[in-house]
Design a protein around this motif. Structure first.
Motif, PDB file in Angstrom:
ATOM      1  N   ASN A 237      16.899 -23.154  43.855  1.00 50.88           N
ATOM      2  CA  ASN A 237      18.155 -23.326  43.116  1.00 50.88           C
ATOM      3  C   ASN A 237      17.906 -24.323  41.993  1.00 50.88           C
ATOM      4  N   TYR A 238      17.700 -23.814  40.765  1.00 51.41           N
ATOM      5  CA  TYR A 238      17.338 -24.690  39.646  1.00 51.41           C
ATOM      6  C   TYR A 238      18.596 -25.209  38.957  1.00 51.41           C
ATOM      7  N   ASP A 239      18.809 -26.517  39.063  1.00 48.20           N
ATOM      8  CA  ASP A 239      19.954 -27.187  38.430  1.00 48.20           C
ATOM      9  C   ASP A 239      19.459 -28.567  38.011  1.00 48.20           C
ATOM     10  N   GLU A 240      19.284 -28.771  36.688  1.00 50.57           N
ATOM     11  CA  GLU A 240      18.670 -30.018  36.214  1.00 50.57           C
ATOM     12  C   GLU A 240      19.457 -31.247  36.634  1.00 50.57           C
ATOM     13  N   THR A 241      20.782 -31.158  36.625  1.00 49.21           N
ATOM     14  CA  THR A 241      21.599 -32.309  37.029  1.00 49.21           C
ATOM     15  C   THR A 241      21.299 -32.689  38.476  1.00 49.21           C
ATOM     16  N   MET A 242      21.207 -31.690  39.335  1.00 48.13           N
ATOM     17  CA  MET A 242      20.901 -31.933  40.735  1.00 48.13           C
ATOM     18  C   MET A 242      19.479 -32.476  40.899  1.00 48.13           C
ATOM     19  N   LEU A 243      18.535 -31.885  40.181  1.00 48.18           N
ATOM     20  CA  LEU A 243      17.130 -32.252  40.344  1.00 48.18           C
ATOM     21  C   LEU A 243      16.807 -33.623  39.751  1.00 48.18           C
ATOM     22  N   LYS A 244      17.616 -34.081  38.800  1.00 43.08           N
ATOM     23  CA  LYS A 244      17.416 -35.420  38.246  1.00 43.08           C
ATOM     24  C   LYS A 244      18.030 -36.510  39.127  1.00 43.08           C
TER      25      LYS A 244
END
Length: 312
Positions: A237-244
């Motif tokens: 599940n690619y979500d930059e906000t989550m991954l940052k």
């Protein structure tokens, strides 16, 4: 003689004895029973006992001779087999170190530091996991599929021929426990991972390296004016906000993870003890946040995690 080959031969002899112990026990029992019989029944039973006792001894001697005569071959196979298993366990311990320390600290640890993690008790593991801030780009990525590595080993005829039953059992147990560990990430709620901050300086770019249909991302960070690739990963599940994001793991989830990690570390220690072998980091180096060998990057496995996450 090398300790590992000694252990293999000793274990082989034990396996041989186990194969024939039932026949020997039956012959002894029948012999005792025959003492209360009269001829000709007694003579017949004692002849059967003699055969049941003698044949296993003959076959046992043949098996032991075969073990000793193929000592050199077994030594070479054992060396390669232990090296492959050791490399897998080193990669696993290095990966788990990033659960127990901040990401930057974990990847900078010297080999003797991160390898010592396998000697931790469950309380130490729990304290580490529950107290550190976890990077989303690591915690929500696909993890290396050690189960697949073990399956490939267990499908090897050479491995099955020369590995002891105890080693095969331990690797199978490790595979099952690791799968249980991965199960903890299949469905994650906000109560499991509490967001405490974010690393806005991180950048994500698609790598020009492809693994099947999976998209690989370079996780980039500017350090002292220089661009560094911290990690390579693929995400369900690619979500930059989550991954940052930076996250703390809840006590319940940390307890479950520490319990599984302790079991997995214990299996590694059992394997080392069984083979008189100590895992090491020889000829392995750190690249882009993960342990690799011969400049080959171990990318993440497919279909071992299915995340269902949303963040406000």
């Amino acid at each position: 003689m090398d300790k590992s080959i000694k252990s293999i031969i000793i274990q082989g002899i034990k396996d041989c004895i186990k194969k024939y112990i039932v026949a020997i026990i039956i012959s002894v029992v029948l012999l005792l029973i025959s003492n209360s019989m009269s001829d000709p029944k007694q003579a017949i039973i004692r002849n059967i006992c003699s055969a049941l006792f003698a044949l296993p001894i003959v076959f046992l001697c043949c098996d032991v001779y075969q073990l000793v005569s193929t000592r050199k071959q077994r030594e070479l196979v054992a060396s390669q087999m232990n090296a492959n298993i050791s490399t897998m366990f080193v990669n696993f311990v290095f990966m788990t170190n990033k659960f127990r320390k901040s990401f930057d600290s974990a990847i900078a640890d010297a080999p003797d530091v991160f390898l010592n993690a396998r000697n931790s008790n469950e309380n130490q593991i729990f304290t580490d996991i529950s107290s550190v801030n976890h990077n989303g780009f690591f915690i929500f990525s696909y993890f290396d599929d050690f189960c697949m590595e073990i399956s490939n080993m267990l499908e090897s005829k050479l491995f099955l021929t020369y590995a002891s039953n105890e080693v095969i059992s331990l690797l199978s147990e490790f595979s099952m426990e690791y799968q249980t560990f991965l199960e903890e990430f299949k469905i994650i709620t906000k109560d499991d991972f509490i967001k405490t901050g974010s690393s806005q300086e991180l950048q994500f770019e698609k790598s020009n390296i492809a693994v099947g249909e999976k998209t690989i991302y370079n996780i980039i960070k500017n350090i002292n004016g220089e661009t560094h690739i911290l990690y390579l990963a693929s995400y369900p599940n690619y979500d930059e906000t989550m991954l940052k994001g930076l996250y703390r793991i809840s006590g319940t989830k940390a307890k479950a993870l520490s319990n599984e990690l302790f079991k997995l570390y214990s299996i590694i220690l059992q394997w080392e003890h069984l083979n008189n072998y100590t895992i090491s980091k020889d000829n392995i180096f750190v690249s882009t946040g993960r342990l690799v060998q011969n400049s080959h990057i171990n990318f993440y496995a497919e279909n071992n995690i299915s995340l269902n996450i949303s963040w406000n």
